[in-house]
Design an enzyme around this catalytic site. Structure first.
Site, PDB file in Angstrom:
ATOM      1  N   HIS A   1       5.757  -0.515  -2.753  1.00  0.00           N
ATOM      2  CA  HIS A   1       5.358   0.276  -3.915  1.00  0.00           C
ATOM      3  C   HIS A   1       5.513   1.769  -3.681  1.00  0.00           C
ATOM      4  O   HIS A   1       4.965   2.574  -4.436  1.00  0.00           O
ATOM      5  CB  HIS A   1       3.914  -0.055  -4.296  1.00  0.00           C
ATOM      6  CG  HIS A   1       3.743  -1.463  -4.774  1.00  0.00           C
ATOM      7  ND1 HIS A   1       2.553  -2.147  -4.697  1.00  0.00           N
ATOM      8  CD2 HIS A   1       4.628  -2.324  -5.333  1.00  0.00           C
ATOM      9  CE1 HIS A   1       2.708  -3.365  -5.185  1.00  0.00           C
ATOM     10  NE2 HIS A   1       3.953  -3.497  -5.578  1.00  0.00           N
TER      11      HIS A   1
ATOM     12  N   CYS B   1      15.840  15.307 -12.498  1.00  0.00           N
ATOM     13  CA  CYS B   1      17.004  15.515 -11.621  1.00  0.00           C
ATOM     14  C   CYS B   1      17.019  14.595 -10.413  1.00  0.00           C
ATOM     15  O   CYS B   1      18.019  14.549  -9.682  1.00  0.00           O
ATOM     16  CB  CYS B   1      17.081  16.975 -11.168  1.00  0.00           C
ATOM     17  SG  CYS B   1      15.784  17.473  -9.998  1.00  0.00           S
TER      18      CYS B   1
ATOM     19  N   ASN C   1       0.824  -1.205   0.000  1.00  0.00           N
ATOM     20  CA  ASN C   1       0.000   0.000   0.000  1.00  0.00           C
ATOM     21  C   ASN C   1       0.859   1.256   0.000  1.00  0.00           C
ATOM     22  O   ASN C   1       1.996   1.251   0.467  1.00  0.00           O
ATOM     23  CB  ASN C   1      -0.929   0.007   1.215  1.00  0.00           C
ATOM     24  CG  ASN C   1      -1.848  -1.201   1.232  1.00  0.00           C
ATOM     25  OD1 ASN C   1      -2.093  -1.819   0.198  1.00  0.00           O
ATOM     26  ND2 ASN C   1      -2.330  -1.561   2.394  1.00  0.00           N
TER      27      ASN C   1
ATOM     28  N   CYS D   1       8.980  20.477 -11.667  1.00  0.00           N
ATOM     29  CA  CYS D   1       9.944  20.445 -10.565  1.00  0.00           C
ATOM     30  C   CYS D   1      10.451  21.861 -10.322  1.00  0.00           C
ATOM     31  O   CYS D   1      10.824  22.566 -11.265  1.00  0.00           O
ATOM     32  CB  CYS D   1      11.103  19.523 -10.933  1.00  0.00           C
ATOM     33  SG  CYS D   1      12.497  19.546  -9.770  1.00  0.00           S
TER      34      CYS D   1
END
Length: 302
Positions: free
Chosen positions: A135, A146, A118, A194
């Site tokens: 996960h 980056c 989960n 980003c």
């Protein structure tokens, strides 16, 4: 055309019938050294649906694949619009009795570790320590250019600023935090880059079609090697990411016990499958092990 990931599994043999006897689970825990492997089923009582159970999200929702996310800007827009909305629901979810029982087993020294498939962080919220998030986690975001990591709450703030007034009503929420929205509801949702390099941001979770990092897999394999038994909680074991550890334990002669209401792909490797609701089942086991009720509380924060 969107390719649907291979997520279903059809039994090709007679499987171990489900039982309601919790004695083998209690016995394994009382002996100690139990490694827990949890799946989406342990979080359903917290209001997060699973993929494959009754009413599971796969009946209406195809999860995002890594290939689609990285190749298609429009797919990324859909994903981030849906995930941004779903994140709010995930943020309100609280650990349930199943998470609380696992944390209590750990505090009593009965566990060799916890691996979870989960991405909701509820084991940690209940007080479990050293959880391996197979996960990944929706709490973090990574830049595909980056490699910089950042908190999801910071991305949520930036998305709120870029999409003032974005308040659609979702038809449902999914185990990966993706809300069900139509293309019309997604509209012209603005994705933010980003803030370090301007690259593409992705939640720090393993999408379907993406490999689990090798070092994380090896950490889990080492936990299996150290454990006395493996207890699977709320996972259909349909995908190989979790099933491989069940196979490893069985091949090493270590008992595999499963608590899941429906048959699983790992049943042939198990000594028992308990077909009971997880919260009630684990609370009952805790009682048999004389663990006080106040320690089996899903609302406890670690």
């Amino acid at each position: 055309m969107r390719m649907r990931p291979t997520l279903s599994w059809t039994p090709t043999e007679d499987l171990l019938p489900g039982t309601t006897s919790l004695a083998p689970v209690a016995d394994a825990l009382s002996a100690g050294g139990v490694l827990v492997l949890s799946g989406a089923g342990i979080s359903t009582e917290s209001g997060i649906p699973d993929y494959r159970g009754e009413g599971g999200s796969l009946s209406r929702h195809t999860p995002m694949t890594y290939q689609e996310f990285t190749a298609d800007a429009l797919a990324r827009r859909r994903y981030w619009a849906r995930s941004h909305l779903g994140w709010r629901t995930f943020g309100r979810a609280r650990p349930n009795a199943g998470h609380g029982a696992v944390a209590a087993f750990g505090r009593h020294g009965l566990l060799a570790g916890v691996i979870t498939q989960n991405v909701d962080g509820l084991h940690q919220s209940a007080g479990s320590e050293g959880v391996v998030e197979l996960h990944g986690s929706l709490e973090r975001v990574v830049c595909l250019s980056c490699g910089a990591f950042s908190p999801r709450r910071e991305l949520a703030r930036r998305l709120e600023e870029a999409n003032a007034g974005f308040e659609p009503v979702a038809a449902g929420i999914n185990p990966d935090g993706d809300a069900d929205l139509t293309d019309e509801q997604v509209g012209d949702f603005q994705v933010v880059p980003c803030d370090v390099c301007g690259g593409t941001l992705k939640p720090d979770v393993v999408f379907f079609g993406e490999a689990v990092p090798p070092q994380r897999v090896e950490r889990c394999r080492e936990l299996v090697r150290q454990a006395a038994s493996l207890l699977v909680l709320g996972s259909s074991l349909t995908v190989m990411s979790g099933l491989r550890f069940v196979r490893q334990a069985a091949q090493a002669g270590k008992p595999v016990l499963i608590v899941n209401r429906d048959p699983t792909r790992g049943d042939r490797h198990a000594v028992t499958r308990v077909a009971l609701p997880l919260g009630a089942a684990l609370t009952t086991v805790a009682g048999r092990l004389d663990i006080p009720d106040d320690l089996v509380d899903g609302q406890v924060a670690g």
